[in-house]
Design an enzyme around this catalytic site. Sequence first.
Site, PDB file in Angstrom:
ATOM      1  N   GLN A   9     -85.892 -23.901  20.081  1.00  0.00           N
ATOM      2  CA  GLN A   9     -84.992 -25.044  19.973  1.00  0.00           C
ATOM      3  C   GLN A   9     -85.708 -26.377  20.215  1.00  0.00           C
ATOM      4  OE1 GLN A   9     -82.136 -22.790  22.762  1.00  0.00           O
ATOM      5  NE2 GLN A   9     -80.757 -24.141  21.666  1.00  0.00           N
ATOM      6  N   TYR A  39     -92.660 -15.295  25.256  1.00  0.00           N
ATOM      7  CA  TYR A  39     -91.714 -16.318  24.822  1.00  0.00           C
ATOM      8  C   TYR A  39     -92.191 -16.983  23.529  1.00  0.00           C
ATOM      9  CZ  TYR A  39     -89.712 -15.958  29.564  1.00  0.00           C
ATOM     10  OH  TYR A  39     -89.149 -15.504  30.735  1.00  0.00           O
ATOM     11  N   ALA A  70     -75.711 -17.069  33.551  1.00  0.00           N
ATOM     12  CA  ALA A  70     -75.301 -15.884  32.779  1.00  0.00           C
ATOM     13  C   ALA A  70     -75.236 -16.210  31.290  1.00  0.00           C
ATOM     14  CB  ALA A  70     -73.965 -15.346  33.282  1.00  0.00           C
TER      15      ALA A  70
END
Length: 322
Positions: A27, A54, A209
Site C-alpha cells: 500500500q 513481507y 485484530a
Amino acid sequence: MEYRRLGKAGIKVSELSFGSWLTFGNQLDVENVKACMREAFNHGVNFFDNAEAYANGLSESLMGMALKEYRRTDLVISTKIFWGGNGPNDRGLSRKHLLEGTWNSLKRLQLDYVDLIFCHRPDPDTPIEETVLAMDYIIRNGLAMYWGTSEWSAEQIEAAFEAAEKLNCIPPTMEQPQYNMFVREKVEKEFKPLYEKYGLGLTTWSPLASGILTGKYNDGIPEDSRLAKFSRLAENMKEKGLLSDENIEKVRKLSAIAKDLDATMAQLALAWLLKNQNVSTVITGASRVEQVKDNMKAVEIKEKLSDEIMEEIEKILNNKPE
C-alpha cells in the site's frame, strides 16, 4: 511515550512501535513509508519491525531507504526469518537459511546489524539445537543484538531455553505473539510462567485484530478496507471466529466507552494493551500519516483507563483466560 525494557534485557523499546506488515510495498511507496516512519519517530517511536517475508523482501528494501534519515543508535530495528523463497533451503530455521536469510535481510535494510531478530515460526523439520546454535552464532558475530521467536508455543520456547543452557548458547530474549482484545490466551495464560522464569519480553502484533477493533466493520466490510483488499485475510478471520456477530456487537459496546473517554475505538484498543506490563511494545501499522497520528494518541488514553473502566471493558469482552 514510555520506554519499556524488553523483558529482562537492558534494551528499551517504545511502548508503541511501528511495523511494515501488509503496508510497505503493498500500500505504501518509499515516500509514504518515509512519511509514516517520520511521524512515528517524531512521536517517540524507536522500534520499527520488519520481516524477510513481507512483500517478498520489498518491505525491507523500502525501510532501508527510509532509515538513512536517522542516527542508527536512536533506532531499534527488527527482522524475522523463516519464509525467504520457494527453494528447499529458502525457508525454515536451518542454520543455512537462518544465516543466508539474515545476510539477505541486512543487504535489503542496508544495515550492518539488526537489533532484534526473530524465528518467524517454529520449524518441526529442524532440531531445536541447530536453530539455537545458529542464532547464537548470529548474535556473537554482531549480525543482531538479541534473538527471539514469533508465534511459538510456551513449550517450544521452553525447549529453546533448555537447549541454550545445555549448549552454553545465548538464549532467546523475546517472543512476538498476536495479542488483542479478542486473542488473549497465549499472552495472558500460556506464557505466564515464562515471564517469571526467564524474563521473556513481548513485541505484540495485530493489536486491532486486522481492523475489527477500529469499529469500521460494525456495519459490514467497506470496499476500501484491508479485509476487502485481502480476501484471504477476511476468510481466515471468519474461520477463526474473529469476524463474528458477537465480536462486532462487543466492539459497538466498547465504542461507547471510547466516546466517553474522548477517544477512538482504535485508541481504546491500543491503550488497553498498554496496561499489560508484560507487553514490552505494541506494534502498530498504518497506511496513512493520519493513522499514525491517531494511533500515537493511545498513550494519552492509557492514563484514563482506571480500574473501574478496565473492569467495565472486561465485562463486555467476557473472554478473560481462566
